[in-house]
Design an enzyme around this catalytic site. Structure first.
Site, mmCIF file in Angstrom:
data_model
loop_
_atom_site.group_PDB
_atom_site.id
_atom_site.type_symbol
_atom_site.label_atom_id
_atom_site.label_comp_id
_atom_site.label_asym_id
_atom_site.label_seq_id
_atom_site.Cartn_x
_atom_site.Cartn_y
_atom_site.Cartn_z
ATOM 1 C CG ASP A 51 -2.065 -0.884 1.162
ATOM 2 O OD1 ASP A 51 -2.080 -1.744 0.270
ATOM 3 O OD2 ASP A 51 -2.974 -0.730 2.000
ATOM 4 C CG HIS A 79 -4.572 2.766 -0.590
ATOM 5 N ND1 HIS A 79 -5.574 2.303 0.234
ATOM 6 C CD2 HIS A 79 -3.523 3.018 0.241
ATOM 7 C CE1 HIS A 79 -5.149 2.280 1.480
ATOM 8 N NE2 HIS A 79 -3.914 2.723 1.514
ATOM 9 C CG HIS A 94 -3.252 7.089 2.650
ATOM 10 N ND1 HIS A 94 -3.419 7.121 4.006
ATOM 11 C CD2 HIS A 94 -3.151 5.777 2.342
ATOM 12 C CE1 HIS A 94 -3.403 5.895 4.497
ATOM 13 N NE2 HIS A 94 -3.246 5.054 3.494
ATOM 14 C CG HIS A 115 2.474 0.160 4.561
ATOM 15 N ND1 HIS A 115 2.215 -0.614 5.665
ATOM 16 C CD2 HIS A 115 1.320 0.835 4.283
ATOM 17 C CE1 HIS A 115 0.953 -0.419 6.056
ATOM 18 N NE2 HIS A 115 0.401 0.452 5.235
HETATM 19 ZN ZN LIG Z 1 -2.688 3.096 3.203
#
Ligand SMILES: [Zn+2]
Length: 269
Positions: free
Chosen positions: A72, A123, A127, A217
């Protein structure tokens, strides 16, 4: 996305009926189902795999015992090339849930992800951790803008992973407009976006179960750790998966559904 009722909608009907029944029989207890429902509504947004407000894919749906790697918050110039190299070394496939604003900033990294045969999910644009507290219009604009940006790369993601895994009752209708499904994860090291990478591999390997979707991540580590420390942890994790003979599979294999599709092509990935 399937148009079936969400758990929240079904429970709301049940709670309403139960409250009415209690009102006619034991009125002093009629408030109890309403309070329990309110508790569910309060807690549900923060439990990524629950799927209270909308269906959420969080682990294997096909019975496949494989493991999925998902990264991510990228792409990031400091880490994406390193992760791609490691994935290539181990011949692992992964899904990158990207921040659209970063994909716009580093298009070459997004192309590198796609050229290596990995898949990409949405995503959000930036963010925004409070995205789920914003209006439906803001939520839609964010997700739609991200889809539009990603379409410039010739792809249309079919999966959305909410920032911080938080959902809300409005997300279902917004995602339906964009033909997106929600995907979460079932195993993470609580790395805080690579703020805590000490023993990341060890912590994950202890928890992994067949059919898990792993959350990692694609971000440079913080709190004084180097990218090479993150590389070591990723390598230790991949090696651990290999030693334990886990089959690392694509997200499509685990969910039985496409992660994204290509524009101007009949080929779907
Ligand atoms: Zn995230």
């Amino acid at each position: 996305m399937k148009s079936s009722w969400s758990q929240a909608e079904k429970l709301a009907l049940f709670v309403f009926a139960a409250a009415l029944l209690l009102l006619c029989t034991f009125p002093q207890f009629a408030v109890i189902p309403l309070v329990l429902f309110s508790c569910c509504c309060f807690m549900a947004p923060f439990i990524p795999g629950w799927g209270f407000f909308l269906p959420v894919i969080s682990r294997s749906q096909t019975g496949s015992p494989g493991i999925v790697l998902s990264f991510d918050d990228g792409p990031s110039p400091e880490t994406t090339p390193m992760i791609l190299k490691l994935l290539a070394d181990f011949r692992y496939n992964a899904t990158f849930f990207v921040i659209a604003e970063k994909a716009e900033q580093y298009p070459e990294l997004l192309y590198a992800i796609l050229e290596a045969g990995h898949t990409v999910g949405n995503h959000s644009w930036r963010h925004d951790s409070l995205l789920m507290l914003r209006s439906s219009r803001t939520l839609y604009n964010d997700i739609h803008k991200s889809q539009q940006l990603l379409s410039h790369f010739g792809i249309r993601p079919l999966l959305f992973r909410p920032p911080a895994g938080i959902t809300n009752p409005r997300l279902k209708s917004v995602l339906q407009k964009e033909n997106l499904q929600t995907v979460s994860f079932s195993c993470r090291a609580f790395d805080g976006g690579n703020k805590r990478i000490d023993k990341l591999a060890e912590r994950m390997l202890k928890k992994i179960r067949p059919g898990d979707i792993l959350l990692l991540h694609d971000l440079p580590p913080r709190n004084g750790k180097s990218v090479s420390a993150l590389k070591n942890e990723c390598k230790a994790l991949f090696t651990g998966l290999q030693e334990r003979q886990y089959d690392v599979v694509s997200l499509e294999t685990l969910t039985g559904e496409a992660v994204m599709e290509f524009y101007h092509s009949s080929t779907q990935q």
